[in-house]
Write a protein that holds these residues in place. Sequence first.
Motif, PDB file in Angstrom:
ATOM      1  N   ALA A  25     -62.639  87.849  30.184  1.00 37.80           N
ATOM      2  CA  ALA A  25     -61.811  87.640  31.378  1.00 37.80           C
ATOM      3  C   ALA A  25     -60.746  86.576  31.146  1.00 37.80           C
ATOM      4  O   ALA A  25     -59.641  86.683  31.670  1.00 37.80           O
ATOM      5  CB  ALA A  25     -62.679  87.276  32.563  1.00 37.80           C
ATOM      6  N   GLY A  26     -61.050  85.559  30.373  1.00 37.98           N
ATOM      7  CA  GLY A  26     -60.064  84.521  30.096  1.00 37.98           C
ATOM      8  C   GLY A  26     -58.960  85.000  29.172  1.00 37.98           C
ATOM      9  O   GLY A  26     -57.873  84.429  29.146  1.00 37.98           O
ATOM     10  N   LYS A  27     -59.204  86.056  28.441  1.00 32.75           N
ATOM     11  CA  LYS A  27     -58.226  86.564  27.472  1.00 32.75           C
ATOM     12  C   LYS A  27     -57.352  87.669  28.052  1.00 32.75           C
ATOM     13  O   LYS A  27     -56.320  87.993  27.491  1.00 32.75           O
ATOM     14  CB  LYS A  27     -58.956  87.077  26.232  1.00 32.75           C
ATOM     15  N   ILE A  28     -57.771  88.258  29.168  1.00 37.95           N
ATOM     16  CA  ILE A  28     -56.996  89.318  29.807  1.00 37.95           C
ATOM     17  C   ILE A  28     -56.043  88.671  30.798  1.00 37.95           C
ATOM     18  O   ILE A  28     -56.483  88.003  31.730  1.00 37.95           O
ATOM     19  CB  ILE A  28     -57.913  90.327  30.533  1.00 37.95           C
ATOM     20  N   PRO A  29     -54.739  88.835  30.600  1.00 31.72           N
ATOM     21  CA  PRO A  29     -53.803  88.166  31.497  1.00 31.72           C
ATOM     22  C   PRO A  29     -53.912  88.670  32.931  1.00 31.72           C
ATOM     23  O   PRO A  29     -54.021  89.863  33.178  1.00 31.72           O
ATOM     24  CB  PRO A  29     -52.421  88.515  30.914  1.00 31.72           C
ATOM     25  N   GLY A  30     -53.920  87.741  33.875  1.00 32.51           N
ATOM     26  CA  GLY A  30     -53.956  88.092  35.286  1.00 32.51           C
ATOM     27  C   GLY A  30     -55.335  88.169  35.894  1.00 32.51           C
ATOM     28  O   GLY A  30     -55.492  87.983  37.085  1.00 32.51           O
ATOM     29  N   VAL A  31     -56.368  88.434  35.097  1.00 39.28           N
ATOM     30  CA  VAL A  31     -57.715  88.538  35.645  1.00 39.28           C
ATOM     31  C   VAL A  31     -58.195  87.134  36.000  1.00 39.28           C
ATOM     32  O   VAL A  31     -58.140  86.221  35.203  1.00 39.28           O
ATOM     33  CB  VAL A  31     -58.685  89.207  34.654  1.00 39.28           C
ATOM     34  N   GLY A  32     -58.643  86.976  37.223  1.00 43.49           N
ATOM     35  CA  GLY A  32     -59.100  85.673  37.685  1.00 43.49           C
ATOM     36  C   GLY A  32     -58.004  84.850  38.321  1.00 43.49           C
ATOM     37  O   GLY A  32     -58.245  83.783  38.849  1.00 43.49           O
ATOM     38  N   LYS A  33     -56.786  85.331  38.286  1.00 48.21           N
ATOM     39  CA  LYS A  33     -55.660  84.621  38.881  1.00 48.21           C
ATOM     40  C   LYS A  33     -54.863  85.548  39.792  1.00 48.21           C
ATOM     41  O   LYS A  33     -53.659  85.435  39.909  1.00 48.21           O
ATOM     42  CB  LYS A  33     -54.757  84.072  37.782  1.00 48.21           C
ATOM     43  N   LEU A  34     -55.565  86.472  40.423  1.00 45.41           N
ATOM     44  CA  LEU A  34     -54.916  87.433  41.304  1.00 45.41           C
ATOM     45  C   LEU A  34     -54.698  86.820  42.682  1.00 45.41           C
ATOM     46  O   LEU A  34     -55.413  85.900  43.072  1.00 45.41           O
ATOM     47  CB  LEU A  34     -55.779  88.689  41.422  1.00 45.41           C
ATOM     48  N   PRO A  35     -53.703  87.319  43.418  1.00 45.85           N
ATOM     49  CA  PRO A  35     -53.538  86.850  44.796  1.00 45.85           C
ATOM     50  C   PRO A  35     -54.788  87.179  45.612  1.00 45.85           C
ATOM     51  O   PRO A  35     -55.307  88.277  45.538  1.00 45.85           O
ATOM     52  CB  PRO A  35     -52.344  87.654  45.310  1.00 45.85           C
ATOM     53  N   GLY A  36     -55.288  86.230  46.335  1.00 46.50           N
ATOM     54  CA  GLY A  36     -56.508  86.430  47.099  1.00 46.50           C
ATOM     55  C   GLY A  36     -57.708  85.751  46.475  1.00 46.50           C
ATOM     56  O   GLY A  36     -58.731  85.583  47.123  1.00 46.50           O
ATOM     57  N   ASP A  37     -57.619  85.358  45.212  1.00 44.22           N
ATOM     58  CA  ASP A  37     -58.676  84.568  44.589  1.00 44.22           C
ATOM     59  C   ASP A  37     -58.610  83.156  45.169  1.00 44.22           C
ATOM     60  O   ASP A  37     -57.540  82.579  45.300  1.00 44.22           O
ATOM     61  CB  ASP A  37     -58.513  84.522  43.075  1.00 44.22           C
ATOM     62  N   ILE A  38     -59.756  82.623  45.535  1.00 44.47           N
ATOM     63  CA  ILE A  38     -59.808  81.328  46.207  1.00 44.47           C
ATOM     64  C   ILE A  38     -60.048  80.227  45.184  1.00 44.47           C
ATOM     65  O   ILE A  38     -61.015  80.272  44.421  1.00 44.47           O
ATOM     66  CB  ILE A  38     -60.925  81.329  47.271  1.00 44.47           C
ATOM     67  N   PHE A  39     -59.179  79.226  45.168  1.00 38.30           N
ATOM     68  CA  PHE A  39     -59.322  78.077  44.277  1.00 38.30           C
ATOM     69  C   PHE A  39     -58.989  76.817  45.054  1.00 38.30           C
ATOM     70  O   PHE A  39     -57.876  76.654  45.550  1.00 38.30           O
ATOM     71  CB  PHE A  39     -58.408  78.210  43.055  1.00 38.30           C
ATOM     72  N   ILE A  40     -59.972  75.950  45.195  1.00 38.02           N
ATOM     73  CA  ILE A  40     -59.790  74.688  45.900  1.00 38.02           C
ATOM     74  C   ILE A  40     -60.103  73.574  44.924  1.00 38.02           C
ATOM     75  O   ILE A  40     -61.178  73.547  44.317  1.00 38.02           O
ATOM     76  CB  ILE A  40     -60.734  74.594  47.122  1.00 38.02           C
ATOM     77  N   LYS A  41     -59.154  72.649  44.757  1.00 42.88           N
ATOM     78  CA  LYS A  41     -59.361  71.525  43.848  1.00 42.88           C
ATOM     79  C   LYS A  41     -59.035  70.235  44.581  1.00 42.88           C
ATOM     80  O   LYS A  41     -57.953  70.074  45.131  1.00 42.88           O
ATOM     81  CB  LYS A  41     -58.490  71.673  42.609  1.00 42.88           C
ATOM     82  N   LYS A  42     -60.003  69.339  44.595  1.00 39.99           N
ATOM     83  CA  LYS A  42     -59.828  68.014  45.176  1.00 39.99           C
ATOM     84  C   LYS A  42     -60.166  66.985  44.112  1.00 39.99           C
ATOM     85  O   LYS A  42     -60.412  67.346  42.963  1.00 39.99           O
ATOM     86  CB  LYS A  42     -60.686  67.861  46.421  1.00 39.99           C
ATOM     87  N   GLU A  43     -60.217  65.742  44.484  1.00 39.44           N
ATOM     88  CA  GLU A  43     -60.438  64.675  43.506  1.00 39.44           C
ATOM     89  C   GLU A  43     -61.687  64.888  42.652  1.00 39.44           C
ATOM     90  O   GLU A  43     -61.606  64.957  41.431  1.00 39.44           O
ATOM     91  CB  GLU A  43     -60.519  63.334  44.224  1.00 39.44           C
ATOM     92  N   ASN A  44     -62.834  64.983  43.281  1.00 39.44           N
ATOM     93  CA  ASN A  44     -64.090  65.098  42.531  1.00 39.44           C
ATOM     94  C   ASN A  44     -64.766  66.451  42.719  1.00 39.44           C
ATOM     95  O   ASN A  44     -65.957  66.593  42.469  1.00 39.44           O
ATOM     96  CB  ASN A  44     -65.067  63.999  42.976  1.00 39.44           C
ATOM     97  N   PHE A  45     -63.997  67.423  43.156  1.00 33.98           N
ATOM     98  CA  PHE A  45     -64.604  68.708  43.510  1.00 33.98           C
ATOM     99  C   PHE A  45     -63.641  69.834  43.221  1.00 33.98           C
ATOM    100  O   PHE A  45     -62.452  69.737  43.496  1.00 33.98           O
ATOM    101  CB  PHE A  45     -64.947  68.698  45.019  1.00 33.98           C
ATOM    102  N   SER A  46     -64.151  70.902  42.652  1.00 30.79           N
ATOM    103  CA  SER A  46     -63.345  72.116  42.500  1.00 30.79           C
ATOM    104  C   SER A  46     -64.231  73.323  42.814  1.00 30.79           C
ATOM    105  O   SER A  46     -65.412  73.345  42.480  1.00 30.79           O
ATOM    106  CB  SER A  46     -62.752  72.224  41.097  1.00 30.79           C
ATOM    107  N   PHE A  47     -63.636  74.287  43.486  1.00 30.10           N
ATOM    108  CA  PHE A  47     -64.357  75.490  43.895  1.00 30.10           C
ATOM    109  C   PHE A  47     -63.480  76.688  43.579  1.00 30.10           C
ATOM    110  O   PHE A  47     -62.303  76.720  43.911  1.00 30.10           O
ATOM    111  CB  PHE A  47     -64.647  75.447  45.409  1.00 30.10           C
ATOM    112  N   TYR A  48     -64.053  77.668  42.908  1.00 33.18           N
ATOM    113  CA  TYR A  48     -63.308  78.874  42.549  1.00 33.18           C
ATOM    114  C   TYR A  48     -64.143  80.085  42.904  1.00 33.18           C
ATOM    115  O   TYR A  48     -65.304  80.201  42.489  1.00 33.18           O
ATOM    116  CB  TYR A  48     -62.983  78.872  41.060  1.00 33.18           C
ATOM    117  N   PHE A  49     -63.572  80.990  43.696  1.00 27.85           N
ATOM    118  CA  PHE A  49     -64.233  82.252  44.022  1.00 27.85           C
ATOM    119  C   PHE A  49     -63.226  83.374  43.854  1.00 27.85           C
ATOM    120  O   PHE A  49     -62.278  83.497  44.618  1.00 27.85           O
ATOM    121  CB  PHE A  49     -64.781  82.251  45.454  1.00 27.85           C
ATOM    122  N   PRO A  50     -63.410  84.210  42.826  1.00 22.65           N
ATOM    123  CA  PRO A  50     -62.450  85.290  42.535  1.00 22.65           C
ATOM    124  C   PRO A  50     -62.648  86.500  43.453  1.00 22.65           C
ATOM    125  O   PRO A  50     -63.122  87.550  43.018  1.00 22.65           O
ATOM    126  CB  PRO A  50     -62.739  85.620  41.082  1.00 22.65           C
TER     127      PRO A  50
END
Length: 71
Positions: A25-50
């Motif tokens: 998935a990391g090698k296929i361009p665009g997978v995991g970075k599609l519109p609608g994938d949720i990514f929240i990054k704060k100081e000590n916290f990150s949350f990713y839900f594809p």
Amino acid sequence: MGEIGKSIIAIGVVLIIIGVIMTMAGKIPGVGKLPGDIFIKKENFSFYFPLTTCVLLSIILTLIMYLFGKK
């Protein structure tokens, strides 16, 4: 017993396909970075839900299972 064996083999093949997709998935361009994938990054916290990626993979796997499951 034959149907159970076929089902177990089908589940195994699906798991292998999912494993390969997750590994690459990391090698296929665009997978995991599609519109609608949720990514929240704060100081000590990150949350990713594809979310969009999961829906897309579900549709693709459903089509594959439908095509191979037809008798």
